[in-house]
Design a protein around this motif. Structure first.
Motif, mmCIF file in Angstrom:
data_model
loop_
_atom_site.group_PDB
_atom_site.id
_atom_site.type_symbol
_atom_site.label_atom_id
_atom_site.label_comp_id
_atom_site.label_asym_id
_atom_site.label_seq_id
_atom_site.Cartn_x
_atom_site.Cartn_y
_atom_site.Cartn_z
ATOM 1 N N SER A 103 18.420 -37.853 -60.040
ATOM 2 C CA SER A 103 18.384 -38.433 -61.038
ATOM 3 C C SER A 103 17.171 -36.809 -61.166
ATOM 4 O O SER A 103 17.332 -36.193 -62.165
ATOM 5 N N VAL A 145 20.467 -38.541 -68.347
ATOM 6 C CA VAL A 145 20.476 -39.577 -68.599
ATOM 7 C C VAL A 145 21.270 -40.913 -67.736
ATOM 8 O O VAL A 145 20.353 -42.523 -66.779
ATOM 9 N N VAL A 146 22.359 -41.026 -68.126
ATOM 10 C CA VAL A 146 23.673 -42.174 -67.144
ATOM 11 C C VAL A 146 22.667 -41.766 -65.705
ATOM 12 O O VAL A 146 22.104 -42.981 -64.834
ATOM 13 N N SER A 196 19.561 -44.009 -65.657
ATOM 14 C CA SER A 196 19.401 -45.178 -65.806
ATOM 15 C C SER A 196 19.526 -45.910 -64.405
ATOM 16 O O SER A 196 19.112 -47.109 -64.784
ATOM 17 N N SER A 197 20.724 -45.496 -64.046
ATOM 18 C CA SER A 197 21.106 -46.443 -62.795
ATOM 19 C C SER A 197 20.353 -46.015 -61.590
ATOM 20 O O SER A 197 20.565 -47.409 -60.564
ATOM 21 N N SER A 249 17.428 -47.846 -59.528
ATOM 22 C CA SER A 249 16.433 -49.534 -59.498
ATOM 23 C C SER A 249 16.507 -49.537 -58.414
ATOM 24 O O SER A 249 16.153 -49.413 -57.150
#
Length: 115
Positions: free
Chosen positions: A88, A66-67, A70-71, A73
């Protein structure tokens, strides 16, 4: 006059420990442990250890995935974005594998406790 008496020094006596004399590291002393793992309580302990390991690994990998997700981009540098997206994806793939292994460990543990 009488001389004052000196304080006596404490005497320490040592003896051999009977436990140390009887302790041996030969394989015959571990024979009970091998037999214990073949019994129902021994199998339950091994299954519970596997269940706890897989469950904790699932939680840790899920939080890391999850981390990691979420990182990610989108940036101008597509190589960096593709690397983060791939990491991921594989983090979630490993998480799914640990979740499946936890499920099967739970089923095996539960079937042994019902018997």
């Amino acid at each position: 006059m009488e001389e004052p008496q000196r304080a006596r020094s404490h005497t320490v006596t040592t003896t051999a420990s009977s436990f140390a004399e009887n302790f041996s590291t030969s394989s015959s002393s571990f024979a009970y442990d091998r037999e214990f793992l073949r019994t129902l309580p021994g199998l339950l302990i091994v299954a519970e250890i596997g269940l706890c390991f897989n469950g904790s690994a699932f939680v840790l990998y899920l939080s890391a995935a999850v981390v990691d997700a979420s990182s990610v981009s989108p940036e101008r540098d597509s190589h960096n974005f593709n690397s983060w997206a791939a990491s991921s994806f594989f983090a979630f793939l490993v998480t799914i594998c640990y979740a499946g292994n936890t499920y099967f460990s739970f089923i095996a543990w539960r079937s042994r406790t019902i018997q």
